[in-house]
Scaffold this motif. Structure first.
Motif, short mmCIF file in Angstrom:
data_model
loop_
_atom_site.label_atom_id
_atom_site.label_comp_id
_atom_site.label_asym_id
_atom_site.label_seq_id
_atom_site.Cartn_x
_atom_site.Cartn_y
_atom_site.Cartn_z
N TRP A 136 -23.94 -5.83 -14.43
CA TRP A 136 -23.60 -4.99 -13.85
C TRP A 136 -25.15 -4.40 -13.40
CZ3 TRP A 136 -20.04 -0.89 -17.08
CH2 TRP A 136 -18.44 -1.69 -17.25
N GLN A 137 -24.51 -3.58 -12.36
CA GLN A 137 -25.86 -3.32 -11.71
C GLN A 137 -27.17 -2.03 -12.69
OE1 GLN A 137 -25.65 -0.60 -7.72
NE2 GLN A 137 -27.61 0.41 -8.18
N GLU A 138 -27.07 -1.20 -13.80
CA GLU A 138 -27.58 -1.24 -14.66
C GLU A 138 -28.56 -1.93 -15.07
OE1 GLU A 138 -25.41 0.67 -18.10
OE2 GLU A 138 -24.55 0.44 -15.91
N HIS A 139 -27.64 -2.92 -15.52
CA HIS A 139 -28.21 -3.99 -15.95
C HIS A 139 -29.53 -5.02 -15.50
CE1 HIS A 139 -24.19 -3.49 -18.51
NE2 HIS A 139 -25.74 -3.17 -19.04
N LYS A 142 -27.30 -8.16 -2.22
CA LYS A 142 -28.08 -6.92 -1.23
C LYS A 142 -29.41 -8.13 -1.88
CE LYS A 142 -29.83 -2.05 -1.78
NZ LYS A 142 -29.77 -0.50 -1.46
N HIS A 143 -29.37 -7.90 -3.32
CA HIS A 143 -30.39 -8.55 -3.58
C HIS A 143 -30.91 -9.94 -3.77
CE1 HIS A 143 -32.38 -4.53 -5.27
NE2 HIS A 143 -30.76 -4.18 -5.11
N PRO A 150 -16.61 -4.96 -6.39
CA PRO A 150 -16.51 -5.14 -5.13
C PRO A 150 -18.23 -4.29 -4.99
CG PRO A 150 -15.30 -3.08 -5.17
CD PRO A 150 -15.05 -4.25 -6.61
N GLU A 151 -18.83 -3.64 -6.25
CA GLU A 151 -19.70 -2.86 -5.98
C GLU A 151 -20.59 -3.55 -6.88
OE1 GLU A 151 -17.22 -1.48 -7.43
OE2 GLU A 151 -16.23 0.08 -6.39
N VAL A 152 -20.68 -4.16 -8.27
CA VAL A 152 -21.35 -5.65 -8.61
C VAL A 152 -21.54 -6.69 -7.24
CG1 VAL A 152 -21.79 -6.72 -10.29
CG2 VAL A 152 -20.72 -4.89 -11.07
N THR A 153 -20.94 -6.98 -6.97
CA THR A 153 -20.58 -8.12 -5.60
C THR A 153 -21.67 -7.86 -4.65
OG1 THR A 153 -18.90 -8.90 -6.62
CG2 THR A 153 -19.60 -9.93 -4.35
N LEU A 164 -33.48 -4.47 -15.48
CA LEU A 164 -34.18 -6.36 -15.54
C LEU A 164 -35.32 -6.43 -15.07
CD1 LEU A 164 -33.54 -8.88 -17.21
CD2 LEU A 164 -32.83 -9.84 -15.49
N PHE A 165 -35.07 -6.25 -13.16
CA PHE A 165 -35.72 -6.14 -12.55
C PHE A 165 -37.45 -5.53 -12.60
CE2 PHE A 165 -32.64 -6.19 -8.67
CZ PHE A 165 -32.16 -7.23 -9.42
#
Length: 281
Positions: free
Chosen positions: A147-150, A184-185, A176-179, A154-155
């Protein structure tokens, strides 16, 4: 003609691959041979599937040149950590009987339930994968079920941005949010369970759209996925289905049809969430 995507590391990957989850010995080798004969060039497996040897045998038996086949396997969530990753990777490489892996994924992120410092565990796992990539043993490195938090955690330490995030993505549950965050990245999204564990075959909207295009429900779902610029890896042991699932490039869903499928209510969700494994909701 198979469409390819270019990953953020410059490597090309087919948009439709062949999943091997639950593919047992004799049937598994036969299905891989059928898939490669039908034109698939992306083969997806994982250590936890316990069939890496079967996948390797299927690839060898096909006589398709190794460089034409894109092989993905995954590090299981109980093998996370720097040293464990190196050991687990070498085991996968040996079982597949290959000189390199095209794409190696962290199957599930460490989380707070299972690790005192999950961010550190994921970072050290990723460091090991970066080193294996630098050594030429892996072409591309990525993640699965992040997910975004993971990803944001990691970034903080990663020198290499994940090339792929393989997530549950199908009509009725497509995150859709994760996608959107991944796109975006510059992270390519890949879909697992693209047919919602068979639940899509009961949906009236999908039946109607399939009839309109003179295609199967499977083909409509898979086409919907690739029109989101998402890779899909359907699995089947039926030769007919294997051939059907790759025949997706002679029709297109309208914008309205894509929107209608986007809005299908919760359907076929596995119940598996990265924050609470090994429990299920």
């Amino acid at each position: 003609m198979m469409t390819e995507l270019i990953l953020n590391d410059g490597i090309k990957i087919p948009m439709v691959g062949f999943g091997t989850y639950k593919a047992a010995e004799k049937e598994g080798i036969k299905s891989i041979l059928n898939a490669l004969a039908a034109g698939y060039r992306l083969i997806d497996t994982a250590a936890i599937y316990q069939n890496e040897e079967i996948v390797g045998k299927g690839i060898k038996a096909s006589e398709v040149p190794r460089e034409e086949i894109f092989v993905t396997t995954k590090l299981w969530r109980e093998e996370l950590g720097y040293k464990q990753t190196k050991v687990a990777f070498e085991s996968s490489l040996r079982k597949l009987d290959l000189d390199y892996i095209d794409l190696y994924l962290i199957h599930w992120p460490a989380n707070a339930i299972n690790y005192g410092n999950w961010q550190k565990t994921n970072a050290e796992t990723w460091q090991a994968m970066e080193e294996l990539q630098a050594e030429g043993k892996i072409k591309s490195i990525g993640v699965s079920n992040f997910w975004q938090e993971h990803l944001e955690a990691l970034f903080q330490t990663a020198r290499v941005t994940p090339s792929v995030n393989q997530i549950e993505f199908h009509p009725g549950y497509w995150q859709p949010e994760v996608t959107e965050f991944c796109k975006k990245h510059g992270i390519t999204v890949e879909s697992w369970s693209p047919l919602a564990r068979g639940k899509v075959f009961e949906n009236d909207l999908l039946k109607t759209i399939a009839k309109k295009h003179n295609k199967s429900i499977s083909q409509v779902c898979l086409r919907w996925i690739i029109q989101h610029d998402v890779i899909t890896i359907p699995k089947s042991t039926s030769r007919e289905r294997i051939e059907e699932n790759i025949n997706l490039f002679d029709f297109e869903l309208s914008e309205e049809e894509v929107k209608q499928i986007n809005e299908i209510p919760l359907l076929g969700f596995s119940g598996e969430l990265p924050n609470i494994w090994p429990e299920r909701v």
